[in-house]
Design a protein around this motif. Structure first.
Motif, PDB file in Angstrom:
ATOM      1  N   MET A 230       0.836  -1.213   0.000  1.00  0.00           N
ATOM      2  CA  MET A 230       0.000   0.000   0.000  1.00  0.00           C
ATOM      3  C   MET A 230       0.865   1.255   0.000  1.00  0.00           C
ATOM      4  SD  MET A 230      -3.009  -0.761   2.641  1.00  0.00           S
ATOM      5  CE  MET A 230      -4.503  -0.043   2.104  1.00  0.00           C
ATOM      6  N   LYS A 231       1.715   1.369  -1.005  1.00  0.00           N
ATOM      7  CA  LYS A 231       2.547   2.576  -1.116  1.00  0.00           C
ATOM      8  C   LYS A 231       2.360   3.175  -2.509  1.00  0.00           C
ATOM      9  CE  LYS A 231       7.224   4.373  -0.867  1.00  0.00           C
ATOM     10  NZ  LYS A 231       8.655   4.128  -0.869  1.00  0.00           N
ATOM     11  N   ALA A 232       2.318   4.497  -2.568  1.00  0.00           N
ATOM     12  CA  ALA A 232       2.260   5.161  -3.871  1.00  0.00           C
ATOM     13  C   ALA A 232       3.039   6.462  -3.785  1.00  0.00           C
ATOM     14  CB  ALA A 232       0.815   5.429  -4.261  1.00  0.00           C
ATOM     15  N   VAL A 233       3.593   6.846  -4.926  1.00  0.00           N
ATOM     16  CA  VAL A 233       4.375   8.090  -4.995  1.00  0.00           C
ATOM     17  C   VAL A 233       3.804   8.967  -6.109  1.00  0.00           C
ATOM     18  CG1 VAL A 233       6.684   9.083  -5.226  1.00  0.00           C
ATOM     19  CG2 VAL A 233       6.426   6.776  -4.299  1.00  0.00           C
TER      20      VAL A 233
ATOM     21  N   GLY B 141      -6.002   2.590  -2.317  1.00  0.00           N
ATOM     22  CA  GLY B 141      -6.767   1.753  -3.249  1.00  0.00           C
ATOM     23  C   GLY B 141      -8.032   2.387  -3.792  1.00  0.00           C
ATOM     24  N   LEU B 142      -8.134   3.741  -3.719  1.00  0.00           N
ATOM     25  CA  LEU B 142      -9.311   4.414  -4.285  1.00  0.00           C
ATOM     26  C   LEU B 142      -9.062   4.689  -5.769  1.00  0.00           C
ATOM     27  CD1 LEU B 142     -10.134   7.176  -1.634  1.00  0.00           C
ATOM     28  CD2 LEU B 142     -11.659   5.307  -2.318  1.00  0.00           C
ATOM     29  N   ASP B 143     -10.063   4.447  -6.574  1.00  0.00           N
ATOM     30  CA  ASP B 143      -9.928   4.730  -7.995  1.00  0.00           C
ATOM     31  C   ASP B 143     -10.714   6.017  -8.281  1.00  0.00           C
ATOM     32  OD1 ASP B 143      -9.335   4.496 -10.615  1.00  0.00           O
ATOM     33  OD2 ASP B 143     -10.883   2.999 -11.056  1.00  0.00           O
ATOM     34  N   VAL B 144     -10.012   7.146  -8.372  1.00  0.00           N
ATOM     35  CA  VAL B 144     -10.729   8.415  -8.548  1.00  0.00           C
ATOM     36  C   VAL B 144     -10.316   9.100  -9.856  1.00  0.00           C
ATOM     37  CG1 VAL B 144     -11.105   8.925  -6.095  1.00  0.00           C
ATOM     38  CG2 VAL B 144      -8.970   9.621  -7.149  1.00  0.00           C
ATOM     39  N   ASP B 145     -11.272   9.788 -10.483  1.00  0.00           N
ATOM     40  CA  ASP B 145     -10.918  10.540 -11.691  1.00  0.00           C
ATOM     41  C   ASP B 145     -10.327  11.899 -11.281  1.00  0.00           C
ATOM     42  OD1 ASP B 145     -13.103  12.009 -10.880  1.00  0.00           O
ATOM     43  OD2 ASP B 145     -14.418  11.330 -12.481  1.00  0.00           O
ATOM     44  N   ASP B 146      -9.823  12.644 -12.269  1.00  0.00           N
ATOM     45  CA  ASP B 146      -9.131  13.903 -11.958  1.00  0.00           C
ATOM     46  C   ASP B 146     -10.055  14.918 -11.282  1.00  0.00           C
ATOM     47  OD1 ASP B 146      -6.762  12.975 -12.860  1.00  0.00           O
ATOM     48  OD2 ASP B 146      -6.714  14.135 -14.719  1.00  0.00           O
ATOM     49  N   ARG B 147     -11.326  14.933 -11.684  1.00  0.00           N
ATOM     50  CA  ARG B 147     -12.251  15.903 -11.092  1.00  0.00           C
ATOM     51  C   ARG B 147     -12.424  15.608  -9.596  1.00  0.00           C
ATOM     52  NH1 ARG B 147     -17.951  17.318 -13.829  1.00  0.00           N
ATOM     53  NH2 ARG B 147     -16.477  18.285 -15.261  1.00  0.00           N
ATOM     54  N   THR B 148     -12.584  14.341  -9.275  1.00  0.00           N
ATOM     55  CA  THR B 148     -12.738  13.956  -7.865  1.00  0.00           C
ATOM     56  C   THR B 148     -11.444  14.241  -7.111  1.00  0.00           C
ATOM     57  OG1 THR B 148     -14.218  12.230  -8.624  1.00  0.00           O
ATOM     58  CG2 THR B 148     -13.454  12.060  -6.349  1.00  0.00           C
TER      59      THR B 148
ATOM     60  N   THR C  32       7.222  16.062  -4.479  1.00  0.00           N
ATOM     61  CA  THR C  32       7.091  14.617  -4.663  1.00  0.00           C
ATOM     62  C   THR C  32       6.726  14.022  -3.304  1.00  0.00           C
ATOM     63  OG1 THR C  32       8.893  14.790  -6.244  1.00  0.00           O
ATOM     64  CG2 THR C  32       8.248  12.575  -5.592  1.00  0.00           C
ATOM     65  N   THR C  33       5.676  13.233  -3.263  1.00  0.00           N
ATOM     66  CA  THR C  33       5.208  12.690  -1.984  1.00  0.00           C
ATOM     67  C   THR C  33       4.962  11.185  -2.081  1.00  0.00           C
ATOM     68  OG1 THR C  33       4.195  14.795  -1.375  1.00  0.00           O
ATOM     69  CG2 THR C  33       3.361  12.846  -0.238  1.00  0.00           C
ATOM     70  N   ALA C  34       5.472  10.475  -1.071  1.00  0.00           N
ATOM     71  CA  ALA C  34       5.215   9.031  -0.972  1.00  0.00           C
ATOM     72  C   ALA C  34       4.299   8.796   0.218  1.00  0.00           C
ATOM     73  CB  ALA C  34       6.531   8.292  -0.753  1.00  0.00           C
ATOM     74  N   VAL C  35       3.281   7.979   0.029  1.00  0.00           N
ATOM     75  CA  VAL C  35       2.384   7.619   1.134  1.00  0.00           C
ATOM     76  C   VAL C  35       2.356   6.106   1.249  1.00  0.00           C
ATOM     77  CG1 VAL C  35       0.019   7.689   2.014  1.00  0.00           C
ATOM     78  CG2 VAL C  35       0.939   9.667   0.802  1.00  0.00           C
ATOM     79  N   GLN C  36       2.574   5.648   2.484  1.00  0.00           N
ATOM     80  CA  GLN C  36       2.503   4.207   2.725  1.00  0.00           C
ATOM     81  C   GLN C  36       1.657   3.960   3.968  1.00  0.00           C
ATOM     82  OE1 GLN C  36       6.299   2.197   2.815  1.00  0.00           O
ATOM     83  NE2 GLN C  36       5.281   0.232   2.457  1.00  0.00           N
ATOM     84  N   PHE C  37       0.581   3.220   3.805  1.00  0.00           N
ATOM     85  CA  PHE C  37      -0.271   2.874   4.960  1.00  0.00           C
ATOM     86  C   PHE C  37       0.291   1.615   5.607  1.00  0.00           C
ATOM     87  CE2 PHE C  37      -2.985   5.566   2.393  1.00  0.00           C
ATOM     88  CZ  PHE C  37      -3.584   6.359   3.357  1.00  0.00           C
ATOM     89  N   HIS C  38       0.376   1.630   6.962  1.00  0.00           N
ATOM     90  CA  HIS C  38       0.981   0.506   7.690  1.00  0.00           C
ATOM     91  C   HIS C  38       0.022  -0.022   8.742  1.00  0.00           C
ATOM     92  CE1 HIS C  38       5.189   0.802   6.404  1.00  0.00           C
ATOM     93  NE2 HIS C  38       5.076   2.114   6.450  1.00  0.00           N
ATOM     94  N   GLU C  39       0.016  -1.318   8.932  1.00  0.00           N
ATOM     95  CA  GLU C  39      -0.796  -1.952   9.994  1.00  0.00           C
ATOM     96  C   GLU C  39      -0.319  -1.512  11.383  1.00  0.00           C
ATOM     97  OE1 GLU C  39      -3.218  -4.202   9.583  1.00  0.00           O
ATOM     98  OE2 GLU C  39      -3.049  -4.692   7.445  1.00  0.00           O
TER      99      GLU C  39
ATOM    100  N   ALA D  76      -1.997   9.467  -1.692  1.00  0.00           N
ATOM    101  CA  ALA D  76      -2.782   8.804  -0.643  1.00  0.00           C
ATOM    102  C   ALA D  76      -3.976   8.042  -1.224  1.00  0.00           C
ATOM    103  CB  ALA D  76      -3.248   9.837   0.387  1.00  0.00           C
ATOM    104  N   THR D  77      -4.664   8.628  -2.196  1.00  0.00           N
ATOM    105  CA  THR D  77      -5.821   7.912  -2.770  1.00  0.00           C
ATOM    106  C   THR D  77      -5.355   6.636  -3.458  1.00  0.00           C
ATOM    107  OG1 THR D  77      -5.693   9.412  -4.677  1.00  0.00           O
ATOM    108  CG2 THR D  77      -7.423   9.856  -3.085  1.00  0.00           C
ATOM    109  N   LYS D  78      -4.218   6.742  -4.154  1.00  0.00           N
ATOM    110  CA  LYS D  78      -3.717   5.550  -4.856  1.00  0.00           C
ATOM    111  C   LYS D  78      -3.256   4.492  -3.850  1.00  0.00           C
ATOM    112  CE  LYS D  78      -1.108   4.074  -8.805  1.00  0.00           C
ATOM    113  NZ  LYS D  78       0.264   4.004  -9.210  1.00  0.00           N
ATOM    114  N   ALA D  79      -2.526   4.942  -2.823  1.00  0.00           N
ATOM    115  CA  ALA D  79      -1.995   3.980  -1.852  1.00  0.00           C
ATOM    116  C   ALA D  79      -3.118   3.260  -1.101  1.00  0.00           C
ATOM    117  CB  ALA D  79      -1.080   4.693  -0.860  1.00  0.00           C
TER     118      ALA D  79
END
Ligand code: ADP
Ligand code: DP6
Length: 329
Positions: A1-4, A121-128, A42-49, A116-119
């Protein structure tokens, strides 16, 4: 669950100045910007248990207190949308001075929204995504897109029609934006506080609201016609008008320093000498000078001659958000 993700800053030609809803970041007026090629976050987001709270590392240093609380409040909105409760490690690098009127909040929250949305798992369009970024920092909603971008204020009280839209791509009309660094210290009155105080106390704010929609429509028309002179005079006048409202606030404040005025005078002198250059200033003392690429060198040299100028970075219209490999940061 990491995205940059990477997002560029933007400079407002018609300013967003004042909120009608502070929780949802809904603006009082339509506004318009250019996304810049040289300044970005540039931002990296990683959600951790295993995390008990969010961690925020900015430019290699752990940040505590209010700044991290801001990140947590923003991530809470994304967590609630995704129906998840994990905390995150947020690592961010600003290729732009922080809180010095160079719009680090715009690139910062646009990059954070995208990563954060990508990490999570949300699938959002550019408007959202633009609507989500808006709720971190208003101007961030414009940084989702490249080139010339408008933020339509919308009418709905839930903010569903308040988001940015591209007007013209970054390759469709080249202009030069010279970012003039005078001081890179953090400012005393953040834009958030400054606009709130102005809305609540400045008798000049009503004048702003009466005229800003005309400025916005005229600027859009100038962009559609690629009429540089028309756009330049509107953007300079609009910036002056925004700053005039702060002088009427209680207590009054101003973002300009003596060096700011020296640059403004130089730009006006350049115009008298036949060079089409115009200035704009956001919530800080530094100045951005907008001119046509053919005049870029002459404007650059004139600015560099001023002793108060520390540095000048020449920008052009830049791209919208992009995603990088998760190993990038
Ligand atoms: P600026 O002129 O730099 O936009 P602002 O006062 O509008 O100044 O915003 C500065 C604020 O933006 C910081 O206090 C911080 O809350 C936020 N910010 C700056 N960089 C980042 C980043 N990389 N990620 C998240 N938030 C950021
Ligand atoms: C003067 O977007 O930083 O730069 O929504 O409270 O985070 P918040 O404010 P912010 O304000 C930007 C103000 C401005 C004008 C503009 O960018 O349009």
């Amino acid at each position: 669950m990491k995205a940059v993700a990477k997002a560029h800053t933007n400079i407002a030609l018609i300013k967003y100045w004042g909120k009608r809803d502070e929780q949802l970041f809904l603006p009082m007026n339509n506004n318009l910007s250019i996304t810049l090629d040289k300044f970005y976050t540039t931002t990296a987001v990683q959600f951790h248990e295993h995390l008990q709270e969010d961690h925020f590392i900015l430019n290699g240093e752990y940040v505590d207190g209010d700044e991290t609380a801001k990140i947590t409040r923003f991530l809470d909105k994304i967590r609630s949308r995704a129906g998840k409760s994990l905390f995150a490690e947020v690592k961010s690098e600003n290729q732009v001075p922080t809180a010095a009127g160079f719009a680090s909040s715009a690139s910062g929250f646009a990059a954070l929204a995208a990563a954060a949305t990508k990490a999570i798992g949300l699938d959002v369009d550019d408007r959202t995504l633009s609507q989500i970024a808006r709720q971190g920092s208003g101007s961030a909603c414009r940084s989702i897109y490249g080139g010339y971008v408008e933020w339509q204020k919308g009418e709905q009280s839930d903010g569903s029609d308040s988001y940015a839209k591209p007007i013209l791509g970054e390759k469709d009309w080249d202009v030069s934006i010279l970012s003039v660094m005078l001081v890179s210290k953090k400012k005393k009155v953040l834009s958030r506080e400054g606009m709130k105080r102005t809305v609540e106390t400045s008798p000049f704010y009503s004048g702003w609201l009466e005229t800003v929609e005309t400025d916005f429509l005229d600027a859009k028309e100038a962009i559609s016609k690629r009429d540089f002179e028309a756009l330049g005079s509107i953007l300079e006048a609009n910036a002056l008008k925004m700053h005039a409202t702060t002088l009427g606030a209680n207590p009054p404040f101003m973002y300009w320093q003596s060096a700011t005025i020296e640059v403004m005078e130089l730009v006006q002198e350049l115009r008298l000498a036949g060079i089409q250059a115009y200035f704009t200033i956001d919530a800080g003392p530094n100045v951005k000078v907008v001119c046509q690429p053919k005049d870029e060198q002459a404007v650059y040299e004139a600015l560099k001659e001023l002793s108060v100028v520390q540095d000048v970075l020449v920008c052009h219209p830049g791209p919208g958000i992009s995603y990088l490999p998760s190993t990038a940061l």
